[in-house]
Design a protein around this motif. Structure first.
Motif, PDB file in Angstrom:
ATOM      1  N   GLY A 346       8.928  12.340 -16.331  1.00 37.60           N
ATOM      2  CA  GLY A 346      10.022  11.375 -16.344  1.00 37.60           C
ATOM      3  C   GLY A 346      11.055  11.629 -15.264  1.00 37.60           C
ATOM      4  O   GLY A 346      11.941  10.807 -15.036  1.00 37.60           O
ATOM      5  N   GLN A 347      10.949  12.771 -14.596  1.00 35.61           N
ATOM      6  CA  GLN A 347      11.897  13.106 -13.533  1.00 35.61           C
ATOM      7  C   GLN A 347      11.663  12.204 -12.328  1.00 35.61           C
ATOM      8  O   GLN A 347      10.529  11.970 -11.919  1.00 35.61           O
ATOM      9  N   THR A 348      12.736  11.690 -11.760  1.00 33.93           N
ATOM     10  CA  THR A 348      12.631  10.887 -10.545  1.00 33.93           C
ATOM     11  C   THR A 348      12.973  11.737  -9.331  1.00 33.93           C
ATOM     12  O   THR A 348      13.726  12.705  -9.434  1.00 33.93           O
ATOM     13  N   PHE A 349      12.401  11.364  -8.195  1.00 34.74           N
ATOM     14  CA  PHE A 349      12.637  12.099  -6.960  1.00 34.74           C
ATOM     15  C   PHE A 349      12.471  11.147  -5.783  1.00 34.74           C
ATOM     16  O   PHE A 349      11.768  10.134  -5.888  1.00 34.74           O
ATOM     17  N   PRO A 350      13.121  11.432  -4.651  1.00 34.66           N
ATOM     18  CA  PRO A 350      13.061  10.522  -3.501  1.00 34.66           C
ATOM     19  C   PRO A 350      11.718  10.612  -2.782  1.00 34.66           C
ATOM     20  O   PRO A 350      11.171  11.707  -2.584  1.00 34.66           O
ATOM     21  N   ILE A 351      11.185   9.451  -2.410  1.00 33.80           N
ATOM     22  CA  ILE A 351       9.948   9.394  -1.622  1.00 33.80           C
ATOM     23  C   ILE A 351      10.133   8.402  -0.486  1.00 33.80           C
ATOM     24  O   ILE A 351      10.992   7.520  -0.547  1.00 33.80           O
ATOM     25  N   PHE A 352       9.309   8.573   0.540  1.00 32.39           N
ATOM     26  CA  PHE A 352       9.222   7.565   1.608  1.00 32.39           C
ATOM     27  C   PHE A 352       7.824   6.984   1.533  1.00 32.39           C
ATOM     28  O   PHE A 352       6.830   7.698   1.671  1.00 32.39           O
ATOM     29  N   LEU A 353       7.731   5.687   1.258  1.00 31.55           N
ATOM     30  CA  LEU A 353       6.452   5.026   1.008  1.00 31.55           C
ATOM     31  C   LEU A 353       6.072   4.117   2.171  1.00 31.55           C
ATOM     32  O   LEU A 353       6.868   3.301   2.613  1.00 31.55           O
ATOM     33  N   THR A 354       4.831   4.292   2.638  1.00 34.25           N
ATOM     34  CA  THR A 354       4.262   3.344   3.602  1.00 34.25           C
ATOM     35  C   THR A 354       3.023   2.729   2.958  1.00 34.25           C
ATOM     36  O   THR A 354       2.238   3.428   2.299  1.00 34.25           O
ATOM     37  N   VAL A 355       2.853   1.423   3.130  1.00 33.99           N
ATOM     38  CA  VAL A 355       1.742   0.707   2.507  1.00 33.99           C
ATOM     39  C   VAL A 355       0.983  -0.070   3.568  1.00 33.99           C
ATOM     40  O   VAL A 355       1.592  -0.719   4.427  1.00 33.99           O
ATOM     41  N   SER A 356      -0.338   0.021   3.509  1.00 38.08           N
ATOM     42  CA  SER A 356      -1.186  -0.794   4.383  1.00 38.08           C
ATOM     43  C   SER A 356      -2.135  -1.614   3.522  1.00 38.08           C
ATOM     44  O   SER A 356      -2.544  -1.182   2.441  1.00 38.08           O
ATOM     45  N   GLU A 357      -2.460  -2.785   3.982  1.00 39.11           N
ATOM     46  CA  GLU A 357      -3.334  -3.705   3.249  1.00 39.11           C
ATOM     47  C   GLU A 357      -4.727  -3.662   3.857  1.00 39.11           C
ATOM     48  O   GLU A 357      -4.887  -3.510   5.074  1.00 39.11           O
ATOM     49  N   PHE A 358      -5.755  -3.785   3.017  1.00 39.18           N
ATOM     50  CA  PHE A 358      -7.125  -3.785   3.553  1.00 39.18           C
ATOM     51  C   PHE A 358      -7.964  -4.823   2.823  1.00 39.18           C
ATOM     52  O   PHE A 358      -7.704  -5.181   1.672  1.00 39.18           O
ATOM     53  N   GLU A 359      -8.994  -5.299   3.516  1.00 41.52           N
ATOM     54  CA  GLU A 359     -10.013  -6.176   2.944  1.00 41.52           C
ATOM     55  C   GLU A 359     -11.359  -5.665   3.408  1.00 41.52           C
ATOM     56  O   GLU A 359     -11.574  -5.455   4.604  1.00 41.52           O
ATOM     57  N   VAL A 360     -12.269  -5.451   2.463  1.00 42.79           N
ATOM     58  CA  VAL A 360     -13.602  -4.921   2.775  1.00 42.79           C
ATOM     59  C   VAL A 360     -14.634  -5.879   2.216  1.00 42.79           C
ATOM     60  O   VAL A 360     -14.617  -6.207   1.018  1.00 42.79           O
ATOM     61  N   ASP A 361     -15.559  -6.330   3.081  1.00 41.79           N
ATOM     62  CA  ASP A 361     -16.655  -7.208   2.648  1.00 41.79           C
ATOM     63  C   ASP A 361     -17.913  -6.385   2.446  1.00 41.79           C
ATOM     64  O   ASP A 361     -18.252  -5.523   3.266  1.00 41.79           O
ATOM     65  N   SER A 362     -18.595  -6.631   1.345  1.00 43.39           N
ATOM     66  CA  SER A 362     -19.903  -6.002   1.102  1.00 43.39           C
ATOM     67  C   SER A 362     -20.884  -7.088   0.704  1.00 43.39           C
ATOM     68  O   SER A 362     -20.538  -8.264   0.611  1.00 43.39           O
ATOM     69  N   THR A 363     -22.119  -6.683   0.461  1.00 45.53           N
ATOM     70  CA  THR A 363     -23.145  -7.680   0.120  1.00 45.53           C
ATOM     71  C   THR A 363     -22.916  -8.287  -1.254  1.00 45.53           C
ATOM     72  O   THR A 363     -23.408  -9.359  -1.547  1.00 45.53           O
ATOM     73  N   THR A 364     -22.164  -7.578  -2.086  1.00 46.58           N
ATOM     74  CA  THR A 364     -21.978  -8.055  -3.456  1.00 46.58           C
ATOM     75  C   THR A 364     -20.573  -8.565  -3.746  1.00 46.58           C
ATOM     76  O   THR A 364     -20.378  -9.348  -4.664  1.00 46.58           O
TER      77      THR A 364
END
Length: 700
Positions: A346-364
């Motif tokens: 439950g403890q909170t702490f500071p973070i630096f967040l980076t997010v990247s988006e991805f799309e992956v195509d497969s046969t299914t």
């Protein structure tokens, strides 16, 4: 419309009837290598090579006059032209123009298609045959029975067969079990039903396993295309050896696992699909607890509750659209943001967040998700806080000590060294100033009011310190000390005199306000002297910078023996002031007795235009001193009369005292100020004298 123009892949430009550019889009900037600011307001011919650039103005005028277009044709057909980049290179374009009326003005919009890619595509088509041969990917051609008709050198190299060993053989020789046995049925079923398991709509590929001649298997990615050759259905397969990619994937997975920053992969619903050991370590969850859980378990409120809305809003805006009303999540993708993380405890702490988006195509399926990399900023924030405190300490040190002294102390602290600072200065000017009448001024006021008024005066003095490049040494009670010349400057006496004169002006301004408000006014005594001193820092607790030497003591005596609202100085300072007769005057006060130095000649310095006023102040000061000395004499005389009467002193003794008093009177004639001071002392010796002659001498 504006968003359409900006998002267009083709360069778009809008011009007026004079050919002046009114609007360009981002694609135009990239294509022609100009910034928008470089294009707007310029003539469109800057984007044309010769001879079109010189002739373009005539094209427009002819069209406006005749209505006969050369480019703007019926049906808005276009034409192929050549365009000019900023670097001078030309390239082919296809230009279509349209005309419209905007607020009563004719405007032309041009849409250009860069034909370089199309020209290159033609060249690529011509080179395709050579590419098959030179391709690093295995390429094989089979008939509808699976018999190999063609295999390129890469196929032979990867599968370790010669072309002779492959030609005419069944393609299943390149497959491991169970695919080898089943492959003929795959082809047969496809030819009967048209339902493909590998050759799918859109010719998507599939990851499979290949088998080399030596029996070793390896991963590959296969794409198939079907075509008719001489009326027979044939298939071409292009294979990508994934051995290196698989190795890279394993290396990348190892790198992610060894990364000290938490990393999570979530789907578009926010469910955690993957996480690295650092994520478990930092947040306190096991890997099994994280996988399949919503990423909101790593967030405090209100982000945990709203995260689903953030994702939904982002995805509904086509993932990459941006607007000023975007949810916070959309401002994280592709960039970073400071947030709070929440541990299992439950403890909170500071973070630096980076997010990247991805799309992956497969046969299914088609996977769409996000990768989040978090950095625990706890230690960094502690370091930042420590650095802020360090900077505050340095700023405080810089404020308390002279800059060059604080820099030396800072350097010694950084090197963990103890440095004793003591510098000799051969010629500096010292100033002492004391507020006169401040005690009466503060009478009846609260401590806060006293400090407020004193601070107002000293803050004004501090401003003058900076103005004249002086060094403030200290304040003691209502006294102020400063020095000039520690930096080696040669004009410190001149500057210090101006500094002292402005101090008098400051007090005069404050007094004027006080008088207007019905308050008591106060004065200031200022003493100056120049000479050699030792400057240094003493102590370890509340360190302070100070000066020592005879010059300091003499300057202090100049202040204590000075005249209110005047600058009292020694002969050396007065001689320097006399070099500027248009600015200063130096009036002699005669000699004064300086403790430890004997008699010294002193002077009063004032602005040249205040000579008469200053002389009047000196006369009033002498008269006041005389009056005080005379009062002291009478008081002491009365005291000793009583004492002598009580002791029954004889007439002869009284005459001896009178004789001593007459000797003191002789000294008084030589120097008025010194004489009247001595006269007061002489009263202790003489006691009293009833002689009328002695009383007359006292009055003189």
């Amino acid at each position: 419309m504006q968003s359409f123009v900006e998002s267009s892949f083709d360069p778009m430009v809008e011009i007026d009837v004079n050919g002046i550019i009114l609007l360009v889009n981002n694609a135009c900037e990239e294509c022609f290598q100009y910034d928008t600011a470089e294009l707007l307001g310029e003539n469109i011919n800057m984007l044309m090579p010769e001879p079109y650039a010189s002739q373009h103005g005539n094209y427009i005028q002819n069209y406006l006059k005749s209505g006969i277009p050369k480019v703007v044709e019926e049906g808005r057909k276009g034409r192929k032209l050549r365009a000019l980049r900023k670097d001078g290179t030309t390239f082919p374009i296809y230009l279509s123009l349209s005309e419209k009326n905007v607020n009563g003005k004719r405007v032309f919009t041009g849409i250009m298609r860069n034909l370089i890619a199309e020209e290159q595509e033609k060249q690529i088509l011509l080179a395709m045959q050579g590419l098959i041969t030179s391709s690093i990917d295995p390429i094989v051609q089979i008939d509808c029975r699976g018999i190999i008709k063609l295999a390129n050198p890469a196929c032979c190299r990867v599968f370790q067969y010669t072309q002779e060993e492959l030609f005419g053989k069944n393609i299943n020789m390149l497959m491991p079990e169970p695919f080898r046995t089943q492959h003929s049925k795959f082809i047969e079923n496809y030819l009967k039903t048209g339902v493909a398991k590998v050759v799918e709509k859109g010719r998507k590929g599939r990851t499979l396993t290949g088998q080399r001649k030596d029996g070793a298997t390896f991963p590959l990615f296969l794409t198939l295309s079907e075509y008719l050759l001489n009326g027979e259905r044939c298939f071409t397969g292009i294979m990508r050896n994934l051995s290196a990619e698989e190795e890279e994937r394993q290396v990348l997975a190892a790198m992610i696992d060894s990364c000290v920053d938490p990393i999570v992969v979530i789907d578009k619903k926010g469910m955690i699909e993957k996480c690295n050991p650092a994520c478990s370590s930092v947040f306190g969850y096991s890997k099994d607890e994280l996988l399949g859980s919503n990423v909101t378990i790593l967030m405090p409120e209100p982000h945990a509750t709203k995260h689903g809305e953030y994702l939904e809003h982002y995805l509904n805006n086509n993932s990459r659209k941006r607007s000023t009303n975007d949810a916070p999540e959309s401002h994280i993708v592709g960039r970073g943001r400071d947030l709070l993380g929440k541990k299992k405890s439950g403890q909170t702490f500071p973070i630096f967040l980076t997010v990247s988006e991805f799309e992956v195509d497969s046969t299914t399926s088609r996977r769409h998700g996000f990768i989040g990399i978090m950095r625990d900023m706890t230690e960094k924030e502690k370091a930042i806080a420590a650095e802020v405190e360090r900077q505050k300490s340095e700023a405080l040190l810089m404020n308390v000590l002279p800059h060059h002294i604080s820099e030396r102390l800072k350097a010694s602290n950084d090197n963990h060294e103890h440095v004793q600072i003591a510098d000799a200065h051969e010629n500096v000017t010292i100033l002492f100033a004391d507020i006169v009448g401040f005690t009466q001024f503060c009478s009846g006021r609260t401590p806060m009011q006293v400090v407020h008024h004193l601070n107002k005066v000293f803050q004004s003095f501090d401003v003058l310190v900076d103005k004249y490049n002086m060094e403030k040494i200290k304040t003691i009670g209502d006294a102020y000390m400063a020095v000039g010349g520690l930096d080696g400057s040669k004009d410190h006496v001149y500057k210090m005199i101006n500094f002292a004169l402005e101090m008098l002006e400051v007090v005069e301004r404050i007094n004027k306000k006080n008088v207007d408000m019905g308050k008591h006014e106060f004065g200031v005594r200022i003493g100056l002297h120049n000479g050699s001193v030792v400057a240094g820092v003493v102590g370890t607790k509340r360190r302070f910078f100070d000066l020592w030497g005879d010059a300091v003591n003499i300057a202090a005596r100049m202040e204590s023996g000075g005249v209110v609202n005047c600058i009292h100085c020694t002969k050396d300072v007065a001689e320097e002031a006399k070099k500027y007769p248009k600015e200063f005057i130096a009036l002699s006060r005669g000699t004064i007795d300086v403790k430890g130095k004997g008699e010294m000649e002193s002077f009063i310095i004032a602005p040249t235009h205040k000579q008469d006023e200053t002389q009047q102040i000196l006369l009033e000061h002498k008269a006041s001193a005389l009056n005080e000395s005379y009062k002291m004499h009478l008081k002491l005389q009365s005291k000793f009369i009583i004492e002598d009467l009580e002791r029954g002193l004889s007439k002869s003794k009284i005459e001896e005292k009178a004789k001593a008093a007459r000797s003191i009177r002789v000294v008084a004639k030589r120097n008025s100020m010194l004489g009247y001071s001595c006269l007061a002392i002489g009263s202790f010796i003489a006691g009293y004298v009833v002689s009328s002659n002695f009383h007359k001498s006292l009055k003189r």
